[in-house]
Design a protein around this motif. Structure first.
Motif, PDB file in Angstrom:
ATOM      1  N   TYR A   5     111.701  91.409  59.550  1.00 41.22           N
ATOM      2  CA  TYR A   5     112.343  92.457  60.324  1.00 41.22           C
ATOM      3  C   TYR A   5     113.870  92.484  60.239  1.00 41.22           C
ATOM      4  O   TYR A   5     114.465  93.550  60.069  1.00 41.22           O
ATOM      5  N   SER A   9     116.799  96.159  59.848  1.00 40.01           N
ATOM      6  CA  SER A   9     117.436  96.734  61.030  1.00 40.01           C
ATOM      7  C   SER A   9     118.869  97.141  60.726  1.00 40.01           C
ATOM      8  O   SER A   9     119.686  96.336  60.279  1.00 40.01           O
ATOM      9  N   GLY A  38     115.358  97.486  67.694  1.00 41.08           N
ATOM     10  CA  GLY A  38     116.212  97.258  66.532  1.00 41.08           C
ATOM     11  C   GLY A  38     117.164  98.425  66.371  1.00 41.08           C
ATOM     12  O   GLY A  38     117.344  99.238  67.286  1.00 41.08           O
TER      13      GLY A  38
END
Length: 481
Positions: A5, A9, A38
């Motif tokens: 992740y 972002s 995010g």
């Protein structure tokens, strides 16, 4: 912790490089709007131009690659994608609002798309000989730089169903995800992009108006694949009219479910109907959005559907026992709330149900209870508009001719369903409905990923496909000798 992740972002992807944007905006959890999931990059027109340049460079070599190489790379990427599904389910739930079961199913379907489209490519791409006096072949070649503009309601499946066949067909692709939930799709496309040459897959994010306008007016882009509202689709068509492009659109729907007089309203039917209405909180283009029931069955249907709605557990989808989550964003939440309020002011009856899993936190998310609307007129806003929420108007009809007329009284024509004990009658009825696909005693999706049927009227621009959408991203040309 989602390992992949942090790499997406606030960033965007051009020519193999993840670039940190100078400007970003927050991606919030629609079930808990105080939680920031995010950031999403706010790209500029210059960024889009950079992405198109990269895609155009990549296309020249990728378009000449062997189809076996393309399929092989995609198969390997699918293995890696499958390995990160489980850890990324919570991310999709948090940014989109889906419940855990729906989110995991969506992610797994992306893996299926990668594998099935790769298999289909190897067979479909082969030259097709047309019988006749002259030896004529139908051959395939990629179209060129392709823009894929994705929706927020089902970002994973609806993006993969376009990006994957576009790449396999030999195109270079620029993806524009929805700003409200881009992180999951970018996380997965990060893995896909790593298996292909730089520039084959690029991602730009930000304002739909700014990015969409830049993509649609750029003459170097040969194909636009868009999933979203009909109104936005019309804007894309206007913008793209400055130069001739291939346009492939799946647009809005206002699907009718017609309950005939002989339908057996047993538990199985009610369960299927309920799922057809409330899947993803009704935020599905092909969800049931209007019900027409024979007048003799009306009271029974309303009472049984009301009871079924009362037990739907509504809350934050991250909780395993939740059956329906929130709407994805404030604009859609406000729109659906307004539809309900205006329907009630217009004289309709509003029947709200559901179990609030967290009553104290209900106002902290974009939650709307499963809602039945009775007493609405055919011409009313709640019937004629695509609600895109957990709201269903129920109307009556006296005979089949009236039911057909009411069901076809819509600018949309995506899907429809007929509910009857008599299959022959249902088929005859289905033949008269203005919809791209009709289901009998169910209202669902095609399980076979090879199949994709277009909507009629203002529900889309496309054509029937049995080849995982590959033909939308390849030109067929005749070769004779």
């Amino acid at each position: 912790m989602i390992s992949t992740y942090p790499y997406v972002s606030g960033k965007y992807l051009i020519d193999g490089e993840w670039i940190q944007a100078q400007q970003t905006t927050n991606v919030i959890n629609p079930a808990l709007t105080s939680e920031v999931v995010g950031e999403v990059a706010l790209c500029t027109k210059a960024d889009v131009d950079h992405a198109v340049e990269a895609a155009e460079r990549a296309f020249h070599s990728w378009s000449k690659s062997d189809i076996s190489e393309r399929a092989s790379k995609m198969k390997v990427a699918a293995i890696e994608i499958r390995a990160i599904v489980e850890e990324n389910v919570p991310l999709l739930v948090r940014e989109n609002g889906k419940v855990l079961v729906e989110a995991k199913k969506d992610l797994l379907r992306c893996v299926d798309i990668m594998n099935e489209a790769s298999d289909e490519l190897l067979e479909w791409w082969q030259p097709e000989v047309i019988p006749g006096n002259q030896k004529v072949q139908i051959r395939r070649r990629p179209k060129g730089v392709t823009a894929v503009i994705s929706p927020w309601n089902s970002p994973m499946i609806l993006t993969f169903k376009r990006v994957i066949p576009a790449i396999l067909a030999g195109n270079a692709v620029i993806v524009k995800p929805a700003t409200s939930c881009p992180l999951s799709i970018m996380t997965f496309l990060k893995t896909v992009a790593s298996h292909f040459p730089k520039g084959v897959l690029n991602i730009v994010t930000g304002s739909g108006g700014l990015i969409g306008e830049a993509l649609c007016t750029d003459s170097r882009i040969r194909t636009i694949a868009f999933v979203g509202s009909t109104e936005t689709g019309k804007e894309i068509m206007r913008a793209a009219s400055s130069n001739v492009k291939n346009i492939y659109m799946e647009l809005g729907g206002n699907d009718a479910a017609i309950i005939l007089e002989d339908a057996n309203l047993d538990d199985e039917l009610i369960t299927r109907l309920r799922f057809g209405i409330l899947r993803a909180a009704g935020q599905v283009c092909s969800a049931v959005k209007r019900i027409y029931v024979h007048e003799d069955k009306y009271d029974e249907l309303v009472q049984k559907l009301k009871k079924a709605f009362q037990y739907i557990r509504v809350g934050n989808g991250i909780q395993p026992d939740v059956e329906m989550g929130p709407l994805n964003n404030k604009a859609q939440y406000d729109f659906v709330k307004g539809l309900i309020e205006r329907a009630e002011k217009g004289g309709a009856t509003v029947i709200a149900g559901g179990i609030q899993i967290d009553p104290e936190g209900w106002e902290d998310g974009y939650f709307i209870a499963p809602t039945i609307i009775t007493g609405a007129e055919q011409s009313s806003e709640i019937v004629q508009t695509e609600q895109f929420g957990p709201v269903i108007p129920i109307l009556t009809f006296k005979n089949n001719e009236e039911a057909i007329r009411l069901a076809n009284d819509s600018i949309f024509g995506l899907r429809a369903s007929v509910w009857s004990e008599n299959e022959e009658v249902a088929i005859e009825f289905a033949d008269q409905l203005e919809a791209g696909a009709v289901f009998i005693n169910n209202h669902t999706v095609f399980q076979d990923l090879h199949l994709d049927f277009p909507g009629l009227k203002e529900s889309g621009i496309s054509r029937e496909t049995r080849h995982c959408s590959l033909e939308f991203f390849a030109d067929s040309y005749g070769f004779a000798n």
